[in-house]
Design an enzyme around this catalytic site. Structure first.
Site, PDB file in Angstrom:
ATOM      1  N   SER A 169       9.884  10.994   2.224  1.00 43.25           N
ATOM      2  CA  SER A 169       8.964  10.770   0.834  1.00 43.25           C
ATOM      3  C   SER A 169       9.665  11.800  -0.172  1.00 43.25           C
ATOM      4  CB  SER A 169       7.509  10.898   1.059  1.00 43.25           C
ATOM      5  OG  SER A 169       6.990  10.369  -0.038  1.00 43.25           O
ATOM      6  N   ASP A 272       6.476  -0.853   2.089  1.00 39.80           N
ATOM      7  CA  ASP A 272       6.521   0.164   1.199  1.00 39.80           C
ATOM      8  C   ASP A 272       6.715  -0.272  -0.398  1.00 39.80           C
ATOM      9  OD1 ASP A 272       6.558   2.713  -0.238  1.00 39.80           O
ATOM     10  OD2 ASP A 272       7.911   3.561   1.207  1.00 39.80           O
ATOM     11  N   HIS A 305       4.581   3.044   4.065  1.00 42.37           N
ATOM     12  CA  HIS A 305       5.323   4.139   3.906  1.00 42.37           C
ATOM     13  C   HIS A 305       5.079   5.463   4.789  1.00 42.37           C
ATOM     14  CE1 HIS A 305       7.028   7.112   0.981  1.00 42.37           C
ATOM     15  NE2 HIS A 305       5.820   7.902   0.991  1.00 42.37           N
TER      16      HIS A 305
END
Length: 353
Positions: A169, A272, A305
């Site tokens: 991320s 995601d 995610h």
């Protein structure tokens, strides 16, 4: 009203900042002690890199390597958390790094950088760069004076010629920006170069919505406005939403030559909303003047995610993704990634699981 209790920015579920400047972090503050993990056979210890800034790291190493002369690849890892939450010492990163180190047979430096908003960007980038330089310099030492030195594992067992940077991320964002800085500054201490970069569901953004994952409907537009507000918050409004820090594909193709790594791997997840930015990153890299050997795209079907940080993944997808990263690190060709029946066998093709 007491400014210490009057809300300035409510960025729930991450944090709340009050007008006095006090910040209340709502998540990512837990910590687990370093030690030996029986499940993976990995041992960890903590080290302070810079007393002045508080920059620290957790070292992870396969326990069976200790006391031997074995040299391992060095993996410098940057955690996610929107630049503002989590740490290298949290339970989820302790668990994930142990599993990754066990599979990849590497010594990892999991970096605990300064967080926004108390330390707005570029503080995290500066800390990441300092930690990378420290890792390379330490691994280049002939040997430690004592195994009891906090950094001794890196000096004894780290091979700076097999250097990797990675992150998930916003940590993936940091890894990209560190690699860019390495290229622009003509390398690292001792002339070392980053062998590989692994971006796990990297956090990138930009003014232009990327279809289909971001779309163009009003709900997606509101989501982008939230992202833009958050980015301004964590960088204290120093950089716009299309700055190369957050939107690297906005760079001209000629500027990718500065990406200072030989190989790159980007992972994305089907569910995601950032997945198409990850795909576009790989496309831009392949079409640019980057002098690297290959850019690999790896996609997990039916996942969200950073699903791999959850302890409730029963599908085996986390193990498969970790195995893919380990293969990428172990191979100078990265085709070891592409052994699954659903994968194409060609340089730089995209693996899906």
């Amino acid at each position: 009203m007491d400014p210490d209790n009057e809300v300035d920015y409510d960025m729930s579920p991450y944090l709340i900042r009050y007008k006095s400047g006090r910040v209340h972090h709502l998540m990512g503050t837990g910590r687990v002690d370093a030690g030996t993990d029986a499940a993976t056979g990995v041992t960890s210890r903590d080290v302070v890199i810079d007393v002045g800034t508080g920059l620290a790291a957790r070292l992870h190493i396969p326990s069976d390597v200790l006391g031997t002369s074995t040299k391992l690849p060095v993996l410098v890892y940057f955690h996610g958390g929107a630049f503002a939450v989590n740490s290298a010492f949290s339970t989820q990163y302790f668990r994930f790094l142990n599993a990754l180190v066990s599979a990849a047979r590497a010594v990892a430096v999991s970096v605990d950088f300064r967080l926004a908003p108390e330390h707005p960007l570029p503080a995290a980038y500066d800390d990441a760069w300092a930690a990378l330089g420290w890792a390379v310099a330490t691994a280049s030492c002939a040997r430690a004076s004592s195994e009891q030195e906090p950094w001794a594992w890196l000096a004894e067992h780290g091979d700076p010629a097999r250097l990797f940077v990675a992150g998930d991320s916003t940590g993936g964002n940091i890894a990209h920006n560190v690699a860019m800085r390495a290229g622009r500054r003509s390398g690292l201490p001792g002339g070392e170069r980053i062998e590989g970069m692994v971006l796990l569901h990297p956090y990138f953004c930009g003014k232009e919505l990327v279809a289909p994952s971001e779309g163009a409907e009003p709900r997606r537009r509101r989501s982008l406005e939230t992202e833009e507000r958050w980015w301004a918050f964590v960088c204290a409004e120093r950089y716009g939403i299309d700055h190369p820090f957050i939107n690297p594909v906005a760079m001209p193709a000629t500027e990718w030559v500065s990406l200072g790594c030989r190989r790159a791997m980007v992972t994305v997840a089907e569910l995601d909303r950032m997945r198409d930015r990850g795909r576009r990153y790989v496309e831009a890299l392949r079409a640019s003047t980057w002098a690297g050997d290959e850019a690999v795209l790896y996609e997990d079907q039916g996942e969200r995610h950073v699903f791999f940080l959850s302890s409730s993944d029963d599908s085996g997808k986390t193990k498969q993704m970790i195995a893919a990263i380990a293969s990428f690190m172990a191979s100078s060709n990265a085709q070891a990634l592409l052994l699954g029946p659903s994968s194409e066998r060609s340089l730089g093709c995209d693996a899906k699981l």
